[in-house]
Design an enzyme around this catalytic site. Structure first.
Site: not given
Length: 265
Positions: A2-3, A59, A93, A111, A152, A254
């Site tokens: 999920p985003e 999120k 789950h 998870r 950044r 990632r």
DNA sequence: GGAGTTGTTTAGGA
DNA sequence: TTCCTAAACAACTC
């Protein structure tokens, strides 16, 4: 999984229970999705409370109940919200079940990277109030984005786009989609963009966020084949713009996919 | 059997 | 101090 847009899709799945009371709560207190919670208070307050409404931001989701009860939900990598018949058989789950008269609202997560945060108070929890505003809101300006990227400056664009403290709701596939549309290599240093490049990046963020929300959150449809999304995980996937084979590497921690022709280093 | 997975947190180094 | 990276979390699929 999920985003931004997927989270919005799952939030709406619990809408079926809005306006109805919780009659029973079943949960597996051992699971780590409940870490940091006062489960005794949750168990005492939620039964009998009515689900009033909910909101998603990035999120994160926040469900509001009567009796000053609030439930924050983060889906992690594999979490999902469902509704099931009142007396369905609970799966391995399914860690939290809010039973209502007509159906049960379920949070499941194989998870266990997801998280539930119960809050008791007259107003929303502080962690929610402190979340940055949506990237689709007017407050997400080009100037604010440039300022964040300067902070950044040495990190690759891919890593910067995943920082939830500013780019709220962007996840791995959206970051790749955005950089591909902006024609920027994911390894480019965040502080190295010229004004035109920064503007393209900003426009791509707006486009991908709005498009994902429109397409995915309605019924979990995939974006059309003109999006990188449909090609980035295929073995030997091709760029939908020029047909070149996509490159792949770990960037910003990632797996990242990009077109070597559209997005030169 | 090994590698990889749409996310976040933490420890430690730069 | 601030920023950046890698590992850990855990279960499933290919």
């Amino acid at each position: 999984m999920p985003e931004l847009a997927e989270v919005e899709f799952f939030r709406r799945r619990w809408n079926v229970g809005v306006g109805q009371k919780i009659v029973a709560v079943k949960l597996n207190a051992e699971k780590r999705i409940f870490r940091g919670n006062d489960l005794a208070t949750l168990q005492r307050l939620l039964p009998g409370a009515k689900l009033i409404g909910s909101e998603a931001r990035g999120k994160q989701m926040l469900f509001r109940f009567s009796h000053d009860a609030w439930l924050g939900v983060h889906l992690g990598m594999t979490g999902e919200l469902r509704h099931e018949p009142r007396d369905f058989s609970i799966g391995k789950h399914d860690h939290l079940v809010l039973a209502q008269a007509r159906q049960s609202l379920v949070f499941s997560d194989p998870r266990l990277f997801g998280r539930v945060l119960f809050h008791h108070g007259a107003s929303e929890p502080e962690w929610w109030s402190r979340l940055p505003s949506a990237l689709t809101a007017d407050t997400f300006t080009l100037e604010r984005m440039k300022a964040f990227l300067q902070r950044r400056a040495r990190s690759p664009l891919k890593g910067a786009l995943l920082q939830q403290e500013f780019f709220i709701g962007i996840g791995n596939w959206m970051a790749d989609e955005i950089l591909w549309r902006a024609k920027l290599h994911p390894r480019r240093a965040s502080g190295s963009l010229d004004p035109a490049e920064a503007r393209e990046l900003w426009k791509a963020i707006r486009f991908v966020c709005a498009g994902a929300l429109r397409i995915v959150s309605k019924d979990y449809s995939d974006p059309p084949p003109s999006w990188l999304f449909r090609h980035r995980w295929e073995k030997g996937g091709l760029c939908p713009k020029d047909g070149r084979e996509l490159d792949r590497a770990t960037i910003g921690g990632r797996t990242t996919s990009w077109c070597p022709a559209c997005q030169p280093q």
